[in-house]
Design an enzyme around this catalytic site. Sequence first.
Site, PDB file in Angstrom:
ATOM      1  N   ASN A 107       8.317  -4.765 -35.944  1.00  0.00           N
ATOM      2  CA  ASN A 107       8.010  -4.799 -34.527  1.00  0.00           C
ATOM      3  C   ASN A 107       9.074  -5.591 -33.768  1.00  0.00           C
ATOM      4  O   ASN A 107       9.384  -6.722 -34.135  1.00  0.00           O
ATOM      5  CB  ASN A 107       6.639  -5.446 -34.295  1.00  0.00           C
ATOM      6  CG  ASN A 107       6.174  -5.291 -32.861  1.00  0.00           C
ATOM      7  OD1 ASN A 107       6.078  -4.183 -32.346  1.00  0.00           O
ATOM      8  ND2 ASN A 107       5.871  -6.405 -32.205  1.00  0.00           N
ATOM      9  N   GLU A 108       9.639  -4.968 -32.758  1.00  0.00           N
ATOM     10  CA  GLU A 108      10.609  -5.610 -31.868  1.00  0.00           C
ATOM     11  C   GLU A 108      11.771  -6.299 -32.608  1.00  0.00           C
ATOM     12  O   GLU A 108      12.016  -7.490 -32.439  1.00  0.00           O
ATOM     13  CB  GLU A 108       9.917  -6.640 -30.973  1.00  0.00           C
ATOM     14  CG  GLU A 108       8.888  -6.067 -30.026  1.00  0.00           C
ATOM     15  CD  GLU A 108       8.304  -7.124 -29.101  1.00  0.00           C
ATOM     16  OE1 GLU A 108       8.502  -8.334 -29.352  1.00  0.00           O
ATOM     17  OE2 GLU A 108       7.651  -6.749 -28.116  1.00  0.00           O
ATOM     18  N   TYR A 252       6.974  -3.717 -20.317  1.00  0.00           N
ATOM     19  CA  TYR A 252       6.173  -4.432 -19.331  1.00  0.00           C
ATOM     20  C   TYR A 252       6.880  -4.618 -17.989  1.00  0.00           C
ATOM     21  O   TYR A 252       6.222  -4.691 -16.966  1.00  0.00           O
ATOM     22  CB  TYR A 252       5.804  -5.830 -19.854  1.00  0.00           C
ATOM     23  CG  TYR A 252       4.897  -5.831 -21.048  1.00  0.00           C
ATOM     24  CD1 TYR A 252       3.514  -5.794 -20.889  1.00  0.00           C
ATOM     25  CD2 TYR A 252       5.413  -5.861 -22.344  1.00  0.00           C
ATOM     26  CE1 TYR A 252       2.667  -5.797 -21.988  1.00  0.00           C
ATOM     27  CE2 TYR A 252       4.566  -5.861 -23.438  1.00  0.00           C
ATOM     28  CZ  TYR A 252       3.201  -5.830 -23.263  1.00  0.00           C
ATOM     29  OH  TYR A 252       2.374  -5.817 -24.349  1.00  0.00           O
ATOM     30  N   GLU A 317       2.908  -0.748 -26.577  1.00  0.00           N
ATOM     31  CA  GLU A 317       2.439  -1.895 -25.799  1.00  0.00           C
ATOM     32  C   GLU A 317       2.767  -1.673 -24.341  1.00  0.00           C
ATOM     33  O   GLU A 317       3.897  -1.326 -23.987  1.00  0.00           O
ATOM     34  CB  GLU A 317       3.088  -3.200 -26.263  1.00  0.00           C
ATOM     35  CG  GLU A 317       2.452  -3.828 -27.472  1.00  0.00           C
ATOM     36  CD  GLU A 317       2.965  -5.239 -27.716  1.00  0.00           C
ATOM     37  OE1 GLU A 317       3.273  -5.956 -26.727  1.00  0.00           O
ATOM     38  OE2 GLU A 317       3.070  -5.621 -28.885  1.00  0.00           O
ATOM     39  N   TRP A 360      -1.882  -2.882 -24.323  1.00  0.00           N
ATOM     40  CA  TRP A 360      -2.018  -4.234 -24.846  1.00  0.00           C
ATOM     41  C   TRP A 360      -2.855  -4.999 -23.835  1.00  0.00           C
ATOM     42  O   TRP A 360      -2.507  -5.080 -22.678  1.00  0.00           O
ATOM     43  CB  TRP A 360      -0.630  -4.897 -24.997  1.00  0.00           C
ATOM     44  CG  TRP A 360      -0.714  -6.258 -25.603  1.00  0.00           C
ATOM     45  CD1 TRP A 360      -0.731  -7.464 -24.951  1.00  0.00           C
ATOM     46  CD2 TRP A 360      -0.811  -6.568 -26.990  1.00  0.00           C
ATOM     47  NE1 TRP A 360      -0.826  -8.495 -25.831  1.00  0.00           N
ATOM     48  CE2 TRP A 360      -0.883  -7.978 -27.102  1.00  0.00           C
ATOM     49  CE3 TRP A 360      -0.862  -5.801 -28.155  1.00  0.00           C
ATOM     50  CZ2 TRP A 360      -0.996  -8.625 -28.331  1.00  0.00           C
ATOM     51  CZ3 TRP A 360      -0.968  -6.448 -29.365  1.00  0.00           C
ATOM     52  CH2 TRP A 360      -1.027  -7.843 -29.450  1.00  0.00           C
TER      53      TRP A 360
END
Length: 426
Positions: A107-108, A252, A317, A360
């Site tokens: 992840n990331e 985001y 997310e 998320w």
Amino acid sequence: MCKEDVQLMADIGLDAYRFSISWPRLIPNGRGPVNPKGLLYYNNLINELLSHGIQPHVTLVNLDHPQALEDEYGGWISRKMVDDFVLYADVCFREFGDRVKYWTTVNEPNVMGSGGYGMGIAPPARCSPPFGLVNCTRGNSSTEPYIAVHHILLAHASVVKLYRTKYRDKQHGFVGITIYVYWSIPSSHSKEDITATQRANDFLIGWILDPLVFGDYPATMKKNAGSRIPSFTKLESELVKGSFDFVGIEHYMIAYVKDSPSSLMTEQRDYYADQAVSLLLPDPLWGFELSVNPWALEGVLEYIKQVYGNPPVFVYENGQRMRLNSSVEDTPRVEYLQAYIGSVLNALRNGSNTRGYVTWSFLDVFELFGGYESTYGLCYVDFDDPDLKRYPKLSAHWYSRFLKGKTVDRKEVTIEFEESSSALSS
């Protein structure tokens, strides 16, 4: 995560749940004996999800790796990590792969590299002066972000090879990788800022996806980082290229990009100086409500479609951050969800190969940036209650109606929410 949580997921209407397996929990020493309690926990969770018609999407590493391997050879800064990660993945595929169809290796990795080995603000908190944002006791911010990500990419590709040769014909699953992406916007219409924006995308997105799609790092990264970024051998390039079934996206916020060539004039540079850009983030990593810019997610999906051949994508997310309080009437989160899900629909209509969207987060949890002060949950968790009781927020009711194909008229959702809240409090 307990049975009641899975029931709550089912009540909301979720048909997928994304979670990570903790490598230290499953194999505490990094290699060797498997912890039977850890194995039992994940088997129970997976079985409970499936019994409610919820598809597990599993991540193998989300910032954490066994301390034993960090102590032994430095974790991801060592090539030894590749072999140990493959052994760990083999255990997961063997034990859970008959029921898990979607696997994310890491992840990331772009955040792990820059935040964990450059700024020191994420595990394992390695950095060096003058670059780190914390007082790191070890590390080298000039080289380790590139070294760590290089080994992550080799480990990822090796795990994909393992799955395709040993498990795919029997388990019929898919293996991908998930990256963090803000949408970069030129600060002006100047040629320099437009070029700088592409450079920012190369360093954030291309750092991971260029090797997976084209077999090598972006030319801008190799030029600016020079010998500090490792090179792929011919065999490594062939191993990495094409080693994914899907790309996970976490998005985001937006970033305004301005050209900053002076950063290349310094002799000692880190990953951020190598980009030769200045970034203005309207929404800082720490803080509360995020700006609502749904066109930015649409832009990310369009960029991946055009630059990387339109691979399958999961938005893994995306959600609204709010201050933790006892109020479950999170109208800003409803507005955020409605806007961003609409942007995914627009991307699909424009030909994006997006396969799913996961907001998320399901519950209020401890956040890497913000701790318990800021939350993203559809369900409120009363942290003062010994049983940590859960309460669906307004956003959970909106999301539930959306997933079940019901009208999402704000008034009707609010009435349903108020009736439910009254029943809970009585």
